[in-house]
Design an enzyme around this catalytic site. Structure first.
Site, PDB file in Angstrom:
ATOM      1  N   HIS A 142      50.104  37.138  42.155  1.00 57.48           N
ATOM      2  CA  HIS A 142      48.997  37.585  41.309  1.00 57.48           C
ATOM      3  C   HIS A 142      47.791  37.950  42.164  1.00 57.48           C
ATOM      4  CE1 HIS A 142      51.209  35.239  38.266  1.00 57.48           C
ATOM      5  NE2 HIS A 142      50.521  35.879  37.352  1.00 57.48           N
TER       6      HIS A 142
ATOM      7  N   ASN B 147      50.932  32.956  49.693  1.00 60.32           N
ATOM      8  CA  ASN B 147      50.597  32.780  48.284  1.00 60.32           C
ATOM      9  C   ASN B 147      50.432  31.317  47.899  1.00 60.32           C
ATOM     10  OD1 ASN B 147      50.328  33.542  45.512  1.00 60.32           O
ATOM     11  ND2 ASN B 147      52.496  33.093  45.187  1.00 60.32           N
TER      12      ASN B 147
ATOM     13  N   GLN C 103      23.422  45.116  50.395  1.00 61.53           N
ATOM     14  CA  GLN C 103      24.792  45.141  50.908  1.00 61.53           C
ATOM     15  C   GLN C 103      24.809  45.018  52.427  1.00 61.53           C
ATOM     16  OE1 GLN C 103      27.880  47.985  49.521  1.00 61.53           O
ATOM     17  NE2 GLN C 103      26.273  48.767  48.173  1.00 61.53           N
TER      18      GLN C 103
ATOM     19  N   GLU D  98      27.000  41.981  53.656  1.00 58.73           N
ATOM     20  CA  GLU D  98      28.359  42.348  54.051  1.00 58.73           C
ATOM     21  C   GLU D  98      28.605  42.182  55.548  1.00 58.73           C
ATOM     22  OE1 GLU D  98      28.972  46.226  52.334  1.00 58.73           O
ATOM     23  OE2 GLU D  98      29.242  45.369  50.321  1.00 58.73           O
TER      24      GLU D  98
HETATM   25 MN    MN Z   1      49.282  33.417  43.695  1.00 64.05          MN
HETATM   26 MN    MN Z   2      29.934  47.577  50.214  1.00 65.54          MN
END
Ligand code: MN
Ligand code: MN
Length: 391
Positions: free
Chosen positions: A117, A148, A259, A263
């Protein structure tokens, strides 16, 4: 330019004169795209490699030829977490345009990869329908079991723990690179998986509340076995590095100046501290004169003790609409001294008269120190504060 001297190797000034990038266009109206649409995906049959799927539970860009999402974006708050049971019923995405291959659960069977997922089942438990939506296979990509079920799920749990502490989150995740394919080439296995999350105290008008101290976490994890016991924190990277890897603009609706600070910063949420303004909070300077007092703050840990060596970013946030800092802005990175003090210079080229704000912030800290400065009308080729010798 005035001549000036660096008083310390700990003090680095960056005068950025690059043109501002245009403000990213607004999303579709989906809450999941409040902070932007990283690849400008559109629900357009002629864009099969960047096809927007906009559901109540999440939004994503689908890549028809790879059989996986490019990215999935979702908002996570307390209202999303309830008591619905895990559906476990993976289903083909029947909303795809006619003629497009619909990945089915059997395409993953015996592949060696989990049906991984992106928007997790456990993030959507308010209703059975919300949970079922996470099992639609356009929200899934092949994840190595140790990725995962190892550090990836630990980070998912960390995100929900933040919600339990009164935060709301915006989360983006996807795969990067191509290692191989499964299902006779219909599904591509990424080399790495990545995720970026932005957390705010639960509240209204989220985009307007994001500032240079907002908590951002980004990771890039190898999509292979052998990392099951690794801590998720060991895979932290900057959002800038994810953007370089993927070519997407994450959090593109956040003002470009904010940003740029957030970032480039590695999360350090474990070193939470407070920043207290100690000098220079509100000042005015006139034509070709300097602000009289340097900007200064003190970093204190949770016990009230000074924090030495904290890297503080001072960022001048002009109002670009009214023309402050045309063509650029400045940031200054200053390290706190043994007393926890950080002192910042100001150098503003070609300032337009008017008020502006300087935000000082550091990783792992959730509200900035704010200084309000005003430049008076006059001949303002340069307004500067002489660099102060550190004590
Ligand atoms: Mn997962
Ligand atoms: Mn960005």
């Amino acid at each position: 330019m005035p001549t000036w001297r660096l008083p310390s190797i700990c003090l680095i000034i960056v005068l950025c004169l690059a043109a501002q990038s245009p403000v990213a266009q607004a999303g579709s109206g989906s809450v999941h795209l409040t902070l932007g649409n990283p690849s400008n995906a559109q629900t357009d049959v002629n864009q099969p490699l960047n096809y927007l799927i906009d559901r109540p539970q999440y939004a994503l860009s689908y890549n028809r030829d790879q059989g996986t999402p490019n990215w999935v974006s979702w908002h996570l708050a307390a209202a999303d977490l309830g008591t619905a049971a895990r559906s476990n019923s993976f289903t083909a995405d029947t909303s795809l345009p006619a003629g497009w291959y619909q990945v089915k659960t059997g395409d993953y069977t015996n592949s060696g990869y989990d049906r991984g997922h992106m928007c997790p089942s456990a993030d959507r438990t308010a209703t059975d329908a919300d949970n079922q939506a996470t099992f639609i296979l356009t929200n899934i990509l092949p994840q190595a079991p140790d990725n995962n079920q190892g550090p990836w799920v630990k980070l998912e749990t960390y995100a929900r723990d933040l919600v339990g502490q009164g935060q709301e989150l915006y989360i983006l995740s996807g795969g990067a690179g191509i290692s191989m394919t499964i299902a006779s080439g219909k599904v591509t296995v990424p080399v790495d998986t990545w995720k970026a999350l932005l957390a705010l105290p639960e509240g209204a008008d989220d985009l307007a509340r994001i500032n240079t101290a907002t908590h951002i976490v980004a990771v890039r994890m190898p999509n292979r076995n052998g990392i099951r016991s690794a801590a998720w924190e060991s895979f932290r990277v900057t959002v800038d590095s994810l953007e370089a890897t993927t070519g997407y603009d994450l959090f593109s609706a956040v003002p470009a100046k904010v940003q740029a600070i957030l970032e480039s910063r590695l999360d350090a949420a474990t070193s939470v501290m407070s920043l207290t303004v100690t000098a220079g909070v509100t000042q005015t300077a006139g034509a070709l004169t300097a602000f009289a007092v340097p900007l200064q703050l003190q970093a204190l840990d949770a016990g009230g003790q000074p924090v030495a060596g904290a890297v503080i970013t001072f960022a001048a946030l002009g109002d670009t609409a009214s023309g402050f800092f045309p063509g650029g802005y400045f940031t200054a990175t200053v390290m706190t001294d043994a007393g926890g003090l950080a002192t910042a210079p100001i150098l503003i080229a070609n300032a337009t008269p008017g008020p502006f704000t300087v935000e000082a912030s550091t990783a792992g800290y959730f509200a900035p120190a704010v200084f309000d400065l005003t430049v008076l009308p006059g001949d303002l080729s340069y307004v500067y504060l002489p660099l102060m010798a550190r004590q």
